[in-house]
Design an enzyme around this catalytic site. Sequence first.
Site, PDB file in Angstrom:
ATOM      1  CD  GLN A  51      -2.918  -0.865   2.394  1.00 27.49           C
ATOM      2  OE1 GLN A  51      -2.592  -1.365   3.462  1.00 27.49           O
ATOM      3  NE2 GLN A  51      -4.037  -0.168   2.242  1.00 27.49           N
ATOM      4  CB  CYS A  99      -9.175  -0.848   2.254  1.00 25.44           C
ATOM      5  SG  CYS A  99      -7.487  -1.108   1.695  1.00 25.44           S
TER       6      CYS A  99
HETATM    7 NI    NI Z   1      -6.573  -2.422   3.300  1.00 25.62          NI
END
Ligand code: NI
Length: 190
Positions: A51, A99
Amino acid sequence: MKLPIVAYGDPILRKKAPAIEPEEYPHLAALIENMYETMYAARGIGLAAPQVGFSIRLFIVDASPFEDEDPELKGFKKVFINAAVLEETGEEWAFNEGCLSIPDIREDVYRGPVIRLSYYDEDWKHHEETFSGMVARIIQHEYDHIEGKLFIDKLSPLRKRLIQKKLNDISRGIVDVDYKMKFPAVKKGR
Ligand code: NI
């Protein structure tokens, strides 16, 4: 240092991340520190390395925002390196997940309540541990990230269709978000 969070649509979120060796990452401690800073600034409770642009098997969790609901979560702050889920057991339960890479979308996701996990901590000490409840849930979500999966993959085809436009917008940067993100479909200079 805060790092930009990669948004939905970036291929790095779809890659199965490889395991790492300590020698390959002498600056791992700095990356972990930056990930914590990034996660806290975005008010997240978990963050996976893909991420923030690193396709490696590393994620962090700080479940303490949930400690009012579950005293067991008090001070639950852990680093997971080269994690492998060994077993997932129990009857699946739904929790409304979100998220940081998919802002403004929250959906009920079903997952098993108990997991057995093998992993290394930030000192490269090996652990084999069982987690349950909310902690297991956060770990499962982050673990999915290092497997190249996202929580929206677990939705019904109907729910997926209903959020598709919003997902397309996110990848193009059309979303209100108060932390720094990197959007895959935004051309440089825009
Ligand atoms: Ni996530």
